[in-house]
Design a protein around this motif. Structure first.
Motif, short mmCIF file in Angstrom:
data_model
loop_
_atom_site.label_atom_id
_atom_site.label_comp_id
_atom_site.label_asym_id
_atom_site.label_seq_id
_atom_site.Cartn_x
_atom_site.Cartn_y
_atom_site.Cartn_z
N ILE A 212 0.84 -1.20 0.00
CA ILE A 212 0.00 0.00 0.00
C ILE A 212 0.87 1.25 0.00
N LEU A 213 1.89 1.28 0.84
CA LEU A 213 2.78 2.44 0.90
C LEU A 213 3.47 2.68 -0.44
N CYS A 214 3.96 1.60 -1.03
CA CYS A 214 4.62 1.75 -2.33
C CYS A 214 3.66 2.27 -3.39
N GLN A 215 2.45 1.77 -3.37
CA GLN A 215 1.46 2.22 -4.34
C GLN A 215 1.10 3.69 -4.10
N GLU A 216 0.81 4.05 -2.88
CA GLU A 216 0.39 5.42 -2.57
C GLU A 216 1.48 6.45 -2.83
N TYR A 217 2.73 6.08 -2.61
CA TYR A 217 3.83 7.02 -2.80
C TYR A 217 4.58 6.78 -4.11
N GLN A 218 3.98 5.99 -4.98
CA GLN A 218 4.49 5.71 -6.32
C GLN A 218 5.94 5.23 -6.29
N LEU A 219 6.16 4.24 -5.44
CA LEU A 219 7.47 3.62 -5.32
C LEU A 219 7.43 2.24 -5.96
N THR B 5 10.83 2.61 5.72
CA THR B 5 10.98 3.98 6.19
C THR B 5 12.43 4.28 6.58
N GLY B 6 13.09 3.33 7.22
CA GLY B 6 14.50 3.52 7.56
C GLY B 6 15.37 3.66 6.32
N PHE B 7 15.08 2.83 5.33
CA PHE B 7 15.84 2.88 4.08
C PHE B 7 15.64 4.22 3.38
N LEU B 8 14.41 4.71 3.33
CA LEU B 8 14.13 5.98 2.66
C LEU B 8 14.83 7.15 3.36
N ARG B 9 14.96 7.07 4.66
CA ARG B 9 15.64 8.13 5.41
C ARG B 9 17.12 8.25 5.01
N GLU B 10 17.70 7.15 4.59
CA GLU B 10 19.12 7.14 4.26
C GLU B 10 19.41 7.56 2.81
N LEU B 11 18.38 7.63 1.98
CA LEU B 11 18.58 7.93 0.56
C LEU B 11 18.76 9.42 0.30
N GLU B 12 19.54 9.72 -0.70
CA GLU B 12 19.66 11.07 -1.23
C GLU B 12 18.50 11.28 -2.21
N ARG B 13 18.20 12.52 -2.53
CA ARG B 13 17.08 12.83 -3.44
C ARG B 13 17.23 12.11 -4.78
N THR B 14 18.39 12.09 -5.34
CA THR B 14 18.59 11.44 -6.64
C THR B 14 18.41 9.93 -6.55
N GLU B 15 18.69 9.36 -5.40
CA GLU B 15 18.52 7.92 -5.21
C GLU B 15 17.05 7.53 -5.10
N VAL B 16 16.23 8.41 -4.55
CA VAL B 16 14.80 8.15 -4.43
C VAL B 16 14.19 7.95 -5.81
N ASP B 17 14.64 8.74 -6.77
CA ASP B 17 14.12 8.63 -8.13
C ASP B 17 14.32 7.23 -8.71
N TYR B 18 15.39 6.55 -8.32
CA TYR B 18 15.67 5.20 -8.79
C TYR B 18 14.56 4.23 -8.37
N TYR B 19 13.96 4.48 -7.23
CA TYR B 19 12.93 3.60 -6.69
C TYR B 19 11.51 4.07 -7.00
N SER B 20 11.41 5.07 -7.83
CA SER B 20 10.10 5.59 -8.23
C SER B 20 9.44 4.66 -9.24
N ALA B 21 8.13 4.49 -9.10
CA ALA B 21 7.40 3.65 -10.05
C ALA B 21 7.02 4.43 -11.30
N ILE B 22 7.21 5.74 -11.26
CA ILE B 22 6.91 6.60 -12.40
C ILE B 22 8.11 6.64 -13.33
N GLU B 23 7.85 6.39 -14.58
CA GLU B 23 8.96 6.40 -15.55
C GLU B 23 8.81 7.52 -16.53
#
Length: 72
Positions: A29-36, A54-72
């Motif tokens: 649900i979290l991945c779907q709602e936040y488009q991950l 949540t712990g993993f996301l806290r450690e990511l840089e902004r550019t790294e978050v884009d890698y885990y985005s479900a939006i292409e």
């Protein structure tokens, strides 16, 4: 990315109150709602744990978050 992680964490606690949801359900649900990308995150974490997410996301840089985005 601390801001995204905070938003996800708040939603996690909301969903966690629903006793009918498993942790895997909450992760999806979290991945779907936040488009991950749930598949990529599950592979990276070796689990479908929303608390690890949540712990993993806290450690990511902004550019790294884009890698885990479900939006292409």
């Amino acid at each position: 990315m601390y801001e995204l992680a905070s938003l996800v964490e708040v939603r996690l606690w909301e969903l966690d109150k629903n006793l009918e949801l498993t942790t895997e359900d909450i992760f999806d649900i979290l991945c779907q709602e936040y488009q991950l990308n749930a598949d990529s995150l599950e592979k990276e974490l070796s689990c479908k744990c929303p608390f690890a997410l949540t712990g993993f996301l806290r450690e990511l840089e902004r550019t790294e978050v884009d890698y885990y985005s479900a939006i292409e």
